[in-house]
Write a protein that holds these residues in place. Structure first.
Motif, PDB file in Angstrom:
ATOM      1  N   UNK A 264     -12.309   0.125  -1.062  1.00 34.07           N
ATOM      2  CA  UNK A 264     -10.972  -0.351  -1.448  1.00 34.07           C
ATOM      3  C   UNK A 264      -9.905   0.201  -0.511  1.00 34.07           C
ATOM      4  N   UNK A 265     -10.004   1.488  -0.181  1.00 31.90           N
ATOM      5  CA  UNK A 265      -9.027   2.102   0.714  1.00 31.90           C
ATOM      6  C   UNK A 265      -9.096   1.502   2.116  1.00 31.90           C
ATOM      7  N   UNK A 266     -10.290   1.233   2.584  1.00 35.66           N
ATOM      8  CA  UNK A 266     -10.443   0.629   3.915  1.00 35.66           C
ATOM      9  C   UNK A 266      -9.873  -0.789   3.928  1.00 35.66           C
ATOM     10  N   UNK A 267     -10.173  -1.554   2.883  1.00 35.29           N
ATOM     11  CA  UNK A 267      -9.667  -2.927   2.817  1.00 35.29           C
ATOM     12  C   UNK A 267      -8.145  -2.955   2.771  1.00 35.29           C
ATOM     13  N   UNK A 268      -7.561  -2.125   1.903  1.00 35.25           N
ATOM     14  CA  UNK A 268      -6.107  -2.132   1.747  1.00 35.25           C
ATOM     15  C   UNK A 268      -5.391  -1.434   2.895  1.00 35.25           C
ATOM     16  N   UNK A 269      -6.001  -0.379   3.434  1.00 32.00           N
ATOM     17  CA  UNK A 269      -5.331   0.416   4.446  1.00 32.00           C
ATOM     18  C   UNK A 269      -5.534  -0.061   5.865  1.00 32.00           C
ATOM     19  N   UNK A 270      -6.589  -0.843   6.110  1.00 35.53           N
ATOM     20  CA  UNK A 270      -6.876  -1.270   7.481  1.00 35.53           C
ATOM     21  C   UNK A 270      -7.084  -2.771   7.606  1.00 35.53           C
ATOM     22  N   UNK A 271      -8.023  -3.316   6.830  1.00 28.12           N
ATOM     23  CA  UNK A 271      -8.363  -4.731   6.971  1.00 28.12           C
ATOM     24  C   UNK A 271      -7.181  -5.626   6.598  1.00 28.12           C
ATOM     25  N   UNK A 272      -6.329  -5.166   5.666  1.00 28.02           N
ATOM     26  CA  UNK A 272      -5.204  -5.993   5.220  1.00 28.02           C
ATOM     27  C   UNK A 272      -4.247  -6.352   6.352  1.00 28.02           C
ATOM     28  N   UNK A 306       8.492  -2.107  -1.220  1.00 27.36           N
ATOM     29  CA  UNK A 306       8.648  -3.557  -1.362  1.00 27.36           C
ATOM     30  C   UNK A 306       8.005  -4.294  -0.194  1.00 27.36           C
ATOM     31  N   UNK A 307       7.389  -5.429  -0.519  1.00 22.81           N
ATOM     32  CA  UNK A 307       6.731  -6.275   0.478  1.00 22.81           C
ATOM     33  C   UNK A 307       5.594  -5.556   1.194  1.00 22.81           C
ATOM     34  N   UNK A 308       4.959  -4.595   0.501  1.00 21.21           N
ATOM     35  CA  UNK A 308       3.777  -3.910   1.019  1.00 21.21           C
ATOM     36  C   UNK A 308       4.049  -3.223   2.353  1.00 21.21           C
ATOM     37  N   UNK A 309       5.137  -2.498   2.399  1.00 24.17           N
ATOM     38  CA  UNK A 309       5.463  -1.671   3.551  1.00 24.17           C
ATOM     39  C   UNK A 309       6.152  -0.412   3.064  1.00 24.17           C
ATOM     40  N   UNK A 310       6.052   0.660   3.843  1.00 23.74           N
ATOM     41  CA  UNK A 310       6.675   1.928   3.466  1.00 23.74           C
ATOM     42  C   UNK A 310       8.020   2.039   4.159  1.00 23.74           C
ATOM     43  N   UNK A 311       9.060   2.197   3.365  1.00 21.87           N
ATOM     44  CA  UNK A 311      10.408   2.281   3.914  1.00 21.87           C
ATOM     45  C   UNK A 311      10.517   3.465   4.873  1.00 21.87           C
ATOM     46  N   UNK A 312      11.107   3.214   6.025  1.00 18.09           N
ATOM     47  CA  UNK A 312      11.297   4.268   7.006  1.00 18.09           C
ATOM     48  C   UNK A 312      10.205   4.368   8.042  1.00 18.09           C
ATOM     49  N   UNK A 313       9.087   3.661   7.837  1.00 14.84           N
ATOM     50  CA  UNK A 313       7.993   3.657   8.814  1.00 14.84           C
ATOM     51  C   UNK A 313       8.112   2.388   9.640  1.00 14.84           C
ATOM     52  N   UNK A 314       8.409   2.529  10.928  1.00 17.75           N
ATOM     53  CA  UNK A 314       8.704   1.364  11.761  1.00 17.75           C
ATOM     54  C   UNK A 314       7.470   0.620  12.227  1.00 17.75           C
ATOM     55  N   UNK A 315       6.368   1.312  12.405  1.00 11.22           N
ATOM     56  CA  UNK A 315       5.143   0.654  12.864  1.00 11.22           C
ATOM     57  C   UNK A 315       4.559  -0.181  11.728  1.00 11.22           C
ATOM     58  N   UNK A 316       4.464  -1.496  11.953  1.00  8.91           N
ATOM     59  CA  UNK A 316       4.032  -2.408  10.892  1.00  8.91           C
ATOM     60  C   UNK A 316       2.611  -2.105  10.431  1.00  8.91           C
ATOM     61  N   UNK A 317       1.730  -1.768  11.343  1.00  9.10           N
ATOM     62  CA  UNK A 317       0.338  -1.487  10.970  1.00  9.10           C
ATOM     63  C   UNK A 317       0.256  -0.247  10.085  1.00  9.10           C
ATOM     64  N   UNK A 318       0.949   0.819  10.503  1.00 13.52           N
ATOM     65  CA  UNK A 318       0.910   2.059   9.725  1.00 13.52           C
ATOM     66  C   UNK A 318       1.625   1.874   8.393  1.00 13.52           C
ATOM     67  N   UNK A 319       2.764   1.169   8.413  1.00 18.36           N
ATOM     68  CA  UNK A 319       3.532   0.956   7.189  1.00 18.36           C
ATOM     69  C   UNK A 319       2.721   0.180   6.154  1.00 18.36           C
ATOM     70  N   UNK A 320       2.117  -0.920   6.590  1.00 17.00           N
ATOM     71  CA  UNK A 320       1.318  -1.719   5.665  1.00 17.00           C
ATOM     72  C   UNK A 320       0.087  -0.983   5.184  1.00 17.00           C
ATOM     73  N   UNK A 321      -0.560  -0.241   6.091  1.00 17.02           N
ATOM     74  CA  UNK A 321      -1.749   0.509   5.699  1.00 17.02           C
ATOM     75  C   UNK A 321      -1.443   1.593   4.686  1.00 17.02           C
ATOM     76  N   UNK A 322      -0.340   2.329   4.922  1.00 14.34           N
ATOM     77  CA  UNK A 322       0.055   3.365   3.969  1.00 14.34           C
ATOM     78  C   UNK A 322       0.388   2.766   2.605  1.00 14.34           C
ATOM     79  N   UNK A 323       1.093   1.624   2.616  1.00 16.54           N
ATOM     80  CA  UNK A 323       1.430   0.972   1.348  1.00 16.54           C
ATOM     81  C   UNK A 323       0.170   0.568   0.603  1.00 16.54           C
ATOM     82  N   UNK A 324      -0.806   0.035   1.330  1.00 15.07           N
ATOM     83  CA  UNK A 324      -2.060  -0.356   0.696  1.00 15.07           C
ATOM     84  C   UNK A 324      -2.792   0.822   0.098  1.00 15.07           C
ATOM     85  N   UNK A 325      -2.852   1.930   0.838  1.00 12.52           N
ATOM     86  CA  UNK A 325      -3.524   3.133   0.336  1.00 12.52           C
ATOM     87  C   UNK A 325      -2.811   3.670  -0.903  1.00 12.52           C
TER      88      UNK A 325
END
Length: 360
Positions: A264-272, A306-325
């Motif tokens: 689940x963590x891999x899917x949400x944090x990376x594959x997403x 909101x929108x599956x991203x972490x506020x303040x994190x500019x890198x879209x990949x890292x932001x989305x992955x952190x939100x998923x985790x």
């Protein structure tokens, strides 16, 4: 198919909320039996309760993986069929309700005033339709693992357009924009049949994978067992019908739970990150038919996730992955906590009844 605020008027949204609340209340009572081991022996709760929280987290993770289904349209897992088959229909409704609550409150996905609509459409309808069809199929099919997997595929496939039809019915009653309902129905059911194929594949693969390693953890496969074999003259033959079956060994669920959580963590944090960016079926139909203009700003639009991203994190990949985790972690904690309380409530009731019977 997360319905946003503004699609359905207040009276119908309130009515759907009442239906959803009633379904959750009934499911809380029914889940006591499913989590308490009534159908699976004394060890049933030890196997099912931890798995239920994991199933909610897994559904959350896979819902982040939108897959393309047609030109400019994507779909994602609804999860009702998968949850019902793995942990039971009552517990399955609670799993989807937890997922939708986490998505709405933390990630501004699915309207807050439409939470009752979403639970009814994505949780109750999918679970009821899928599990009823699943039970009917496994009753008439040979009781084998392949049959359970095949029944899972069909049940999941049908549950998705059924959910789309349920939304169309609610929109016909409480839609805030005048649109031809017949065309909305055709578009919604048509695209969600395609999405249902993806849902069916994910459901069948997941159920099949769990069956392969721990069939005792699949609620829909309880009672599924191969006939006892005896070696006679160097050959295996079926044992007599009255031969005693060996007692099932108690096995730890920890490896399955840990493996599922890591997946689940891999899917949400990376594959997403590689999920389709195209609008999902409901968004596409709403845009094509013109009723997307009634969408209201989400009440949790200011959430730092909101929108599956972490506020303040500019890198879209890292932001989305952190939100998923974070989402997986929050869902497994909240879900497991709820299911633990439900199980403990049942244990307390049984102890109270036992004490009352002894004193009498």
């Amino acid at each position: 198919m997360h319905v946003p605020d503004g699609f359905i008027d207040a009276p119908v949204s309130v009515a759907a909320g009442v239906v959803a609340a009633g379904a959750v209340a009934v499911s809380l009572r029914g889940a006591r039996r499913e989590l308490g081991g009534t159908d699976a022996g004394p060890a049933g709760a030890e196997r099912t309760a931890p798995l239920a929280g994991l199933v909610a987290a897994f559904v959350f993770a896979v819902q982040m993986l939108n897959f393309p289904v047609a030109a400019g349209t994507s779909g994602h897992l609804l999860g009702g069929a998968l949850a019902a088959i793995l942990v039971g229909p009552y517990t399955g409704v609670l799993c989807i309700a937890v997922v939708l609550l986490m998505q709405g409150v933390l990630f501004a996905d699915g309207g807050l005033t439409a939470l009752g609509v979403n639970i009814t459409v994505m949780g109750v309808v999918t679970v009821v339709v899928a599990y009823a069809l699943f039970r009917g199929l496994v009753t008439v099919l040979p009781r084998t693992r392949r049959s359970v997997t095949a029944a899972s595929f069909v049940a999941a496939l049908v549950s998705v357009p059924a959910s789309a039809a349920a939304f169309t019915l609610l929109y016909a009653i409480g839609g805030v924009t005048e649109v031809p309902i017949g065309s909305v129905f055709a578009a919604m059911v048509g695209v969600h049949v395609l999405i249902g194929i993806g849902e069916a594949a994910i459901t069948a693969l997941t159920v099949g994978a769990v069956l392969a390693v721990r069939p005792d953890l699949v609620h829909g496969a309880r009672g599924l067992s191969a006939p006892l074999k005896l070696r006679v003259g160097g050959e295996l033959v079926d044992a007599p019908a009255d031969a005693p079956a060996p007692a099932p060994a108690r096995r730890s669920h920890r490896r399955v739970w840990a493996g599922g959580l890591v997946a689940s963590l891999v899917l949400a944090g990376f594959v997403s990150f590689y999920a389709s960016a195209s609008p999902d079926g409901l968004e596409k139909v709403a845009s094509d038919k013109g009723f997307d203009k009634s969408v209201e700003e989400h009440g949790a639009a200011g959430s730092p996730l909101a929108d599956y991203g972490v506020e303040g994190v500019s890198d879209a990949r890292i932001s989305g992955g952190l939100a998923g985790v974070i989402g997986v972690g929050a869902t497994v904690v909240v879900g497991s906590g709820i299911f633990y309380v439900v199980h403990r409530r049942r244990a307390a009731d049984e102890q109270r009844n036992s004490s009352a019977g002894s004193s009498a």
